[in-house]
Design a protein around this motif. Sequence first.
Motif, PDB file in Angstrom:
ATOM      1  N   ILE A  11       0.836  -1.208   0.000  1.00  0.00           N
ATOM      2  CA  ILE A  11       0.000   0.000   0.000  1.00  0.00           C
ATOM      3  C   ILE A  11       0.867   1.253   0.000  1.00  0.00           C
ATOM      4  O   ILE A  11       0.648   2.172  -0.795  1.00  0.00           O
ATOM      5  CB  ILE A  11      -0.975  -0.018   1.195  1.00  0.00           C
ATOM      6  N   ARG A  14       2.791   1.478  -3.424  1.00  0.00           N
ATOM      7  CA  ARG A  14       1.897   1.820  -4.538  1.00  0.00           C
ATOM      8  C   ARG A  14       1.451   3.280  -4.445  1.00  0.00           C
ATOM      9  O   ARG A  14       1.385   3.985  -5.459  1.00  0.00           O
ATOM     10  CB  ARG A  14       0.701   0.874  -4.561  1.00  0.00           C
ATOM     11  N   ARG A  15       1.159   3.727  -3.245  1.00  0.00           N
ATOM     12  CA  ARG A  15       0.766   5.136  -3.049  1.00  0.00           C
ATOM     13  C   ARG A  15       1.870   6.051  -3.565  1.00  0.00           C
ATOM     14  O   ARG A  15       1.610   7.016  -4.287  1.00  0.00           O
ATOM     15  CB  ARG A  15       0.514   5.397  -1.556  1.00  0.00           C
ATOM     16  N   LEU A  59      -5.802   2.988  -5.425  1.00  0.00           N
ATOM     17  CA  LEU A  59      -4.447   2.555  -5.770  1.00  0.00           C
ATOM     18  C   LEU A  59      -4.374   1.886  -7.149  1.00  0.00           C
ATOM     19  O   LEU A  59      -3.299   1.490  -7.579  1.00  0.00           O
ATOM     20  CB  LEU A  59      -3.905   1.604  -4.697  1.00  0.00           C
TER      21      LEU A  59
END
Length: 71
Positions: A11, A14-15, A59
């Motif tokens: 997470i 990817r952010r 995302l």
Amino acid sequence: MSDNTVNLNYISKRRKELGFTQSVMAAKLGMKSAPAYNKYEKGIYKFNADIIPLLVKTLRCEMSDIFCLQN
């Protein structure tokens, strides 16, 4: 026994790949602030089932990307 857990490393990575700040993520997920979102991304709070689909959409990834299978 297997347990699906949220892949916090994915997470965060990817952010950053998408160029989203924690403030942007907080706004997109309906959270009050970047510090609030940070607590989820760091694992202090757990993402609830209502947030996961929105997280996947934000995302631009698959549900399976969000989870890691642990034995």
